[in-house]
Design a protein around this motif. Structure first.
Motif: not given
Length: 144
Positions: A1-8, A106-113, A116-119
């Motif tokens: 993941m490269k977009d950390f806005k959603k994680l913050n 959380a679902t949105e972040i999971r799907n973005a990950a 991005a191949g961030d298992f």
């Protein structure tokens, strides 16, 4: 993941929810006081673990997790409460609404990950989504 806005945003929500759930925990009144008091405590303990887990996930990726209350309030999509007395049903409805928002995020972040191949992030957020689903089921059952 490269977009950390959603994680913050997610991290900010967890921080706000920690305080919000303490408010509900301390100020619930009614016939199911003990059950709701203990239930809200279990949720804020879980959220604190998620809070640390998400910040560490970000640090592993050389991202900067927010770490100031003012930043959390600015970035959160969960709102605080001004009230200081809540019926048991009010508490459950408030928690239900917030858990629904958190499950969606959380679902949105999971799907973005996943895209991005961030298992590792996928695994973390699949667990979070499953936890929200279980708690939403508990709440639905308590509100019957």
């Amino acid at each position: 993941m490269k977009d950390f806005k959603k994680l913050n945003e997610y991290l900010s929500n967890l921080a706000v929810l920690n305080v919000k759930l303490h408010n509900l925990h301390w100020n619930v009144v009614g016939k199911q006081f003990v059950q709701i008091h203990e239930y809200t405590e279990s949720i804020y303990n879980d959220f604190f673990e998620k809070y640390d887990e998400v910040a560490e996930l970000m640090k592993i990726r050389d991202a900067k997790p927010l770490a100031k209350l003012s930043a959390y309030l600015e970035n959160a999509t969960i709102s605080e409460l001004d009230q200081d007395k809540f019926s048991t049903d009010e508490v459950l409805e408030i928690v239900k609404a917030d858990l629904t928002k958190m499950k969606e995020l959380a679902t949105e972040i999971r799907n973005a990950a996943d895209e991005a191949g961030d298992f590792e992030a996928v695994a973390v957020f699949e667990d979070h989504v499953a936890g929200y689903s279980k708690n939403l089921w508990f709440i639905k059952s308590m509100l019957l």
